[in-house]
Design a protein around this motif. Sequence first.
Motif, mmCIF file in Angstrom:
data_model
loop_
_atom_site.group_PDB
_atom_site.id
_atom_site.type_symbol
_atom_site.label_atom_id
_atom_site.label_comp_id
_atom_site.label_asym_id
_atom_site.label_seq_id
_atom_site.Cartn_x
_atom_site.Cartn_y
_atom_site.Cartn_z
ATOM 1 N N CYS A 110 66.935 -143.485 -17.775
ATOM 2 C CA CYS A 110 65.798 -142.336 -17.769
ATOM 3 C C CYS A 110 65.765 -141.436 -16.598
ATOM 4 O O CYS A 110 65.614 -140.334 -17.027
ATOM 5 C CB CYS A 110 64.478 -143.266 -17.720
ATOM 6 N N ALA B 180 68.686 -138.890 -17.250
ATOM 7 C CA ALA B 180 68.408 -137.953 -18.566
ATOM 8 C C ALA B 180 67.339 -137.142 -18.118
ATOM 9 O O ALA B 180 67.316 -135.898 -18.432
ATOM 10 C CB ALA B 180 67.768 -138.795 -19.712
ATOM 11 N N SER B 181 66.377 -137.342 -17.293
ATOM 12 C CA SER B 181 65.322 -136.446 -16.621
ATOM 13 C C SER B 181 66.205 -135.324 -15.721
ATOM 14 O O SER B 181 65.644 -134.199 -16.001
ATOM 15 C CB SER B 181 64.479 -137.235 -15.747
ATOM 16 N N ARG C 57 68.936 -133.975 -16.252
ATOM 17 C CA ARG C 57 69.895 -133.330 -16.692
ATOM 18 C C ARG C 57 69.156 -132.810 -18.011
ATOM 19 O O ARG C 57 69.802 -132.123 -18.785
ATOM 20 C CB ARG C 57 71.263 -134.077 -17.395
ATOM 21 N N ASN C 58 68.090 -133.116 -18.256
ATOM 22 C CA ASN C 58 67.147 -132.697 -19.361
ATOM 23 C C ASN C 58 68.022 -133.003 -20.693
ATOM 24 O O ASN C 58 68.040 -132.502 -21.593
ATOM 25 C CB ASN C 58 67.031 -130.936 -19.295
ATOM 26 N N TRP C 59 68.500 -134.480 -20.596
ATOM 27 C CA TRP C 59 69.043 -134.782 -21.831
ATOM 28 C C TRP C 59 68.043 -135.445 -22.467
ATOM 29 O O TRP C 59 66.826 -135.833 -21.992
ATOM 30 C CB TRP C 59 70.087 -135.962 -21.581
ATOM 31 N N ASP C 60 67.998 -136.026 -23.951
ATOM 32 C CA ASP C 60 67.063 -136.609 -24.617
ATOM 33 C C ASP C 60 67.096 -138.075 -24.259
ATOM 34 O O ASP C 60 68.083 -138.761 -24.583
ATOM 35 C CB ASP C 60 67.241 -136.619 -26.115
ATOM 36 N N SER D 9 61.248 -141.417 -16.050
ATOM 37 C CA SER D 9 61.444 -140.092 -16.773
ATOM 38 C C SER D 9 60.674 -139.093 -16.367
ATOM 39 O O SER D 9 60.691 -137.947 -16.958
ATOM 40 C CB SER D 9 60.941 -140.735 -18.213
ATOM 41 N N SER D 10 59.636 -139.580 -15.639
ATOM 42 C CA SER D 10 58.707 -138.166 -15.314
ATOM 43 C C SER D 10 58.911 -137.717 -13.811
ATOM 44 O O SER D 10 58.118 -136.949 -13.291
ATOM 45 C CB SER D 10 57.203 -138.795 -15.146
ATOM 46 N N ASP E 140 60.289 -135.589 -10.560
ATOM 47 C CA ASP E 140 60.647 -134.230 -10.475
ATOM 48 C C ASP E 140 61.137 -134.309 -8.900
ATOM 49 O O ASP E 140 60.456 -134.411 -7.918
ATOM 50 C CB ASP E 140 59.531 -133.295 -10.614
ATOM 51 N N GLU F 207 74.045 -133.635 -10.679
ATOM 52 C CA GLU F 207 74.296 -132.066 -11.001
ATOM 53 C C GLU F 207 75.839 -131.832 -10.930
ATOM 54 O O GLU F 207 76.202 -131.233 -11.885
ATOM 55 C CB GLU F 207 73.608 -131.443 -10.142
#
Length: 209
Positions: A18, A21-22, A24-27, A180-181, A183, A203
Amino acid sequence: MRVLFVGDGPRDQAVLPCLTASLRNWDPDSVRSQMEFVPWKELRLHGRGFSQLQGTGYRKKLQLAMRRVAERNLVGLVAAVDCDSAVPKSRLQELKQGRQNDRAKNHSFPTAIGEAQPHLEAWLLDDPMAVRLCLGLANDFQVATVTNVSSPKQELDRLIDEHGPRDGASRAELLGKIASSIDPKRHAHAAQTGFEAFVNEVEQEFTAQ
């Protein structure tokens, strides 16, 4: 994304996919459904061909994980260790050496590594907004500063036990929801917890993915 994740156990299994994914902006659903996870303890330091690998401990285990990625034709690898009571960054250095040893002879695919100080939960606790959002806490609820608690893991467990939603979600699921949240811009202590280095690894290694 068919990625192999390596961590300590069920909590890491819930958090690392999670979190990655967050970043890398993956689903996240795609990552979770296609990923593979293996605990460090299941990467055995014996067996055919393993004695030929250089180094000991995490260095060898990472090379074994990299072999698994290559054999199964996965996209890449994300591996994280807890610092715990070890010398800070010593385990991270082992992982770097293992990656370097493998790449010198064999594989070239994204391999992001990180060391959480002291535990992976520190990377979650350092984003109070994500913690409040996922646990249904008020905007003015004071989440403890990650550097002011002796155990981020215990502090998050306490918050979940005392304030977590009562919808039947497991502790691991709630930790994954917080991940997932996340930042990174909200992390005030990313350098101290090792999160900044991990973000940079993800990255740099997965830029083209």
